[in-house]
Structure formats: C-alpha cells, structure tokens
Design a protein around this motif. Structure first.
Motif, PDB file in Angstrom:
ATOM      1  N   ASN A   8      -6.389  -0.500   6.823  1.00  0.00           N
ATOM      2  CA  ASN A   8      -6.653  -1.510   5.797  1.00  0.00           C
ATOM      3  C   ASN A   8      -5.411  -2.387   5.669  1.00  0.00           C
ATOM      4  OD1 ASN A   8      -7.190  -3.020   3.490  1.00  0.00           O
ATOM      5  ND2 ASN A   8      -8.223  -1.330   2.447  1.00  0.00           N
ATOM      6  N   PRO A  65      -6.125 -10.244   0.029  1.00  0.00           N
ATOM      7  CA  PRO A  65      -6.903  -9.912   1.226  1.00  0.00           C
ATOM      8  C   PRO A  65      -6.075 -10.198   2.475  1.00  0.00           C
ATOM      9  CG  PRO A  65      -8.057 -11.481  -0.211  1.00  0.00           C
ATOM     10  CD  PRO A  65      -6.642 -11.430  -0.667  1.00  0.00           C
ATOM     11  N   LYS A 111       0.845  -1.188   0.000  1.00  0.00           N
ATOM     12  CA  LYS A 111       0.000   0.000   0.000  1.00  0.00           C
ATOM     13  C   LYS A 111       0.883   1.242   0.000  1.00  0.00           C
ATOM     14  CE  LYS A 111      -2.386   1.113   3.716  1.00  0.00           C
ATOM     15  NZ  LYS A 111      -3.412   1.112   4.762  1.00  0.00           N
ATOM     16  N   ILE A 155     -10.267  -8.666   5.542  1.00  0.00           N
ATOM     17  CA  ILE A 155     -10.431  -7.442   4.757  1.00  0.00           C
ATOM     18  C   ILE A 155     -10.136  -7.803   3.317  1.00  0.00           C
ATOM     19  CG2 ILE A 155      -9.663  -5.075   4.331  1.00  0.00           C
ATOM     20  CD1 ILE A 155      -8.886  -4.859   7.261  1.00  0.00           C
ATOM     21  N   ILE A 156     -11.084  -7.549   2.443  1.00  0.00           N
ATOM     22  CA  ILE A 156     -10.998  -8.041   1.067  1.00  0.00           C
ATOM     23  C   ILE A 156     -11.616  -7.027   0.109  1.00  0.00           C
ATOM     24  CG2 ILE A 156     -13.198  -9.278   1.312  1.00  0.00           C
ATOM     25  CD1 ILE A 156     -12.037 -11.466  -0.504  1.00  0.00           C
ATOM     26  N   LYS A 157     -11.126  -7.004  -1.111  1.00  0.00           N
ATOM     27  CA  LYS A 157     -11.709  -6.131  -2.126  1.00  0.00           C
ATOM     28  C   LYS A 157     -13.152  -6.551  -2.405  1.00  0.00           C
ATOM     29  CE  LYS A 157      -8.597  -3.563  -5.025  1.00  0.00           C
ATOM     30  NZ  LYS A 157      -8.160  -3.292  -6.416  1.00  0.00           N
ATOM     31  N   LYS A 158     -14.004  -5.571  -2.541  1.00  0.00           N
ATOM     32  CA  LYS A 158     -15.428  -5.832  -2.758  1.00  0.00           C
ATOM     33  C   LYS A 158     -15.674  -6.703  -3.991  1.00  0.00           C
ATOM     34  CE  LYS A 158     -17.567  -2.218  -4.155  1.00  0.00           C
ATOM     35  NZ  LYS A 158     -18.121  -0.859  -4.091  1.00  0.00           N
ATOM     36  N   PHE A 179     -12.454   0.816   4.213  1.00  0.00           N
ATOM     37  CA  PHE A 179     -13.193  -0.425   4.060  1.00  0.00           C
ATOM     38  C   PHE A 179     -14.515  -0.322   4.810  1.00  0.00           C
ATOM     39  CE2 PHE A 179     -10.154  -0.953   7.569  1.00  0.00           C
ATOM     40  CZ  PHE A 179     -11.002  -1.269   8.628  1.00  0.00           C
ATOM     41  N   ALA A 181      -5.213  -5.142   3.909  1.00  0.00           N
ATOM     42  CA  ALA A 181      -5.127  -5.795   2.607  1.00  0.00           C
ATOM     43  C   ALA A 181      -4.198  -5.010   1.689  1.00  0.00           C
ATOM     44  CB  ALA A 181      -6.510  -5.909   1.972  1.00  0.00           C
ATOM     45  N   GLU A 206     -17.361   1.911  -0.381  1.00  0.00           N
ATOM     46  CA  GLU A 206     -15.958   1.551  -0.232  1.00  0.00           C
ATOM     47  C   GLU A 206     -15.587   0.407  -1.190  1.00  0.00           C
ATOM     48  OE1 GLU A 206     -17.600   3.132   3.603  1.00  0.00           O
ATOM     49  OE2 GLU A 206     -18.180   1.608   2.149  1.00  0.00           O
ATOM     50  N   ASP A 207     -14.305   0.369  -1.564  1.00  0.00           N
ATOM     51  CA  ASP A 207     -13.805  -0.700  -2.448  1.00  0.00           C
ATOM     52  C   ASP A 207     -13.406  -1.945  -1.669  1.00  0.00           C
ATOM     53  OD1 ASP A 207     -14.139   0.757  -4.797  1.00  0.00           O
ATOM     54  OD2 ASP A 207     -12.153   1.682  -4.629  1.00  0.00           O
ATOM     55  N   TYR A 208     -13.297  -1.817  -0.350  1.00  0.00           N
ATOM     56  CA  TYR A 208     -12.898  -2.949   0.491  1.00  0.00           C
ATOM     57  C   TYR A 208     -13.967  -3.218   1.534  1.00  0.00           C
ATOM     58  CZ  TYR A 208      -8.130  -2.664  -1.395  1.00  0.00           C
ATOM     59  OH  TYR A 208      -7.041  -2.662  -2.223  1.00  0.00           O
TER      60      TYR A 208
END
Length: 381
Positions: A205, A212, A65, A252-255, A73, A207, A187-189
């Motif tokens: 975050n 994730p 990141k 925690i994961i991308k949507k 998230f 991730a 949110e994207d996460y």
C-alpha cells in the motif's frame, strides 16, 4: 600573593557575543526543523525536461505508514464484455493471484467492474460485479481517438470491431460510482487499475493517511492547459498546478475519500466531453484530466510514485517497480532496435489482438531489446 578581584569574570562584550551567537544558532536549527517538517512535495526534473512535484521523498512524518503495518487494499478494474477487454482481464487476474500472498504485498480482494450492463462468460472465473453503462448519447467516443485508431487500421491484424470502437473510458467514473454505492468492500483502501496492467512484483500500500498514491504521467500537464482547465477548476481553488499530473489509474486511495471524489470525477468528465474546446485539447486522456481535476476540487493531493508502474518500450528496466502497463506498441527490428511508429520485424502490440489473446507460440523477442519488453513477453499469458 596578589589576587585580582575580577578573576574568572567574562567581559560584558564576550557575554553578549555568546548569547547572540547561541540565539542565532538556535533560530537556524528551529527554522531548519520547521522547514523540513513542512515539506510534503519534492521537486525534481522529469526525464522529459519538465518539472513535477513528487511528495514521496519528503513525506510528512505524521502520515508515514507505521513500520510492518499491513493496510490491505481492494483491487478494482473496470472492463467491458468485449473479447479485447476479457483476455487482458484474465491475464491481469492470473498475475494478481500469483503476487497477492507474497511477502511485501498488501493486495486484498479483487473485483472486475463490468460496465456492459449484463454478465459475460467469465463471471465464475473472475470476481465480477455488473453495473450499467452510461445512457446512450453520453458515451460517444472522442473523434480524435476514433480517427487515430482507424488511421492505423493497417497495422492491426484484424479490423476494429464495433465493440472496440464503442469502448468509452467515460464509463469508468460512472462504473466506480455505482460499484461504491452497491458493493460491500471490506478493505479501507482501493487500487484503481486497468485491464492492461500486470503485477510483476508484490504491491504494498503506497498510500499514507489522507494522501493517495498515484503514477505521474509525463503527458498530463495541467500547467500547459490553464485556460481550458479554468472552466472546471476556478481561481479560488488556487493555481492549476494544484492539479496533479495523473489519471485515475493506477491510484491507491482510501475508500471513503474515493466515494467523495467519484461523483465529481464523473460530472467533470461529462462536462469536459460536452465542451468542444476541452474535448479537442484532451482527446483520449480527457477522463484522466477529469480525475485529476475532480480530486483537486476536493483538495486532495497525491503521492507521486514513479516506481508504481513502468511502460515499455520507454522504460527499460524492471528494478523494483510493481506494474507493467502495456499500452504502447513494442516494435523492433531483428537487431533489437526500436522501430516506434513502424511495424517492426518483431512486435508486441495489444491492438494486434482485438479478437483474442496473444498466441502462446509468439516468437521470442530479438537479442538487445530492453528487459521490460522481455518481461512483458514472459507475462503475456
């Protein structure tokens, strides 16, 4: 004065030696660089003597990141309308609000995914979306979990109500499938959480890119269940060690990635539950294995973060961990000595409060109990 014509010239043998030495050093340097870039998982000894893979230490540089980047998230927790679930959600949501806007937090919005099929009395207090439970017959509780609960009924302050006997974790993946289809999530996460999670520090975050972040559970051991897991994770997908030692929470994961995994997670859960051998092998952690298998079927590997969460009474110190998971009972004598498996002179066990939240006048824990238990006592309401 005699001048030698070959003055300043190195012998051919010396030149060859220098060239070979330079080539060897260059090869070693390049090999080391390539090796370090290829490492995405770190092998370390687990506290219980096992080995698990933890990619948090040697994360590939291209998925780290960016510094100071905020990647918010959405916090999502699945729940029922049972009193036992409601008071836990209220405590969780309270501490979410306390930590959400502190420095270091990437927490965005919050949703309680209520999979009871109808609204309850806390719709206005906690942001909630109502989804349907599984059809009757698919949501049966595993015999093992039911047997354990009733075997220890004497340790509970109340009898186990039918609403608790019918709380089925198989509803969790189905709840997420519905929520992801019908909700607008900015949110994207997404953080998948549970009612018995308490935020004790601002949560960033964890991730990174397509990786994730998840907490590694010591009792999720895919390598020990190769024969059973091959029913759901075929050999062409690789070794069963490709299945991470995790559940769906905390993750925690991308949507967009969760939208792909969730239907698979649901289908694997139901297939596992319908197979007597698998149901007996996994019992109350069946749905956790189903998420691990479902994500592995999509080729997804998680960053394993031991600092994601702590679980008293087994974890003693808070340190820089982010979540308390109070799934285990904390039983102590008045000397501060753990009495696990017995009813302690002092105890905190969420199952003692099936019909309502812990009282505010709960006695202080005795001197000598771990910091984690003291923290849980302070955060209990």
């Amino acid at each position: 004065m005699i001048v030698r014509k070959n003055m300043g010239r190195a012998s051919p043998l010396v030149l060859v030696t220098l060239v070979l030495g330079f080539c060897f050093a260059t090869y070693n340097l390049l090999t080391m660089i390539m090796h370090n870039r290829a490492i995405s998982k770190w092998v370390e000894d687990d506290a219980n003597g096992g080995i698990f893979f933890d990619p948090v230490i040697k994360m590939p540089e291209n998925v780290r990141k960016p510094k100071n980047a905020r990647l918010p998230f959405h916090v999502a927790v699945t729940a029922t309308d049972a009193t036992y679930s409601q008071w836990q959600c209220r405590i969780m949501y309270y501490w979410y609000k306390k930590k959400k806007d502190l420095p270091g937090s990437d927490m965005g919005g919050f949703t309680r995914i209520l999979h009871s099929g109808s609204p309850d009395n806390f719709m206005d207090e906690i942001p909630t979306i109502v989804v349907d439970p599984l059809p009757e017959g698919l949501d049966r509780v595993s015999f093992l979990l039911y047997h354990i609960l009733n075997q220890h009924r004497a340790a509970f302050s109340e009898k186990i109500p039918l609403s608790y006997q019918g709380y089925i974790v198989l509803n969790r993946p189905w709840a997420f499938v519905q929520w992801l289809e019908k909700a607008t999530i900015e949110e994207d996460y997404i953080l998948m959480a549970e009612p018995d999670h308490i935020f004790i520090n601002p949560l960033p975050n964890l991730a990174s890119g397509g990786f994730p972040a998840a907490f590694p559970f010591f009792y999720i051991k895919p390598a020990d269940y190769g024969k059973v897991l091959r029913k759901f994770f075929p050999e062409e997908m690789g070794p069963v060690t490709n299945i991470d030692p995790i559940g769906n929470s905390p993750v925690i994961i991308k949507k967009d990635l969760l939208k792909k995994i969730a239907p698979t997670w649901m289908n694997v859960s139901l297939k596992m539950k319908d197979d007597p051998e698998t149901d007996e092998a996994f019992g109350w952690v069946l749905e956790m294995y189903a998420y691990a298998v479902g994500s592995a079927l999509h080729g997804v590997q998680h960053i394993l973060r031991k600092d994601f969460m702590l679980q008293p009474p087994w974890d003693f110190e808070i340190g820089k961990k982010f979540i308390i998971h109070y799934t285990y009972g904390c039983d102590y004598n008045m000397k501060g000595e753990l009495m696990y498996g017995e009813i302690g002179e002092w105890r905190f066990d969420k199952r003692s409060f099936l019909r309502g939240p812990p009282p505010r006048n709960l006695s202080l824990p005795p001197p000598g109990v771990p910091e984690s238990v003291v923290c849980l006592y302070k955060y209990r309401y």
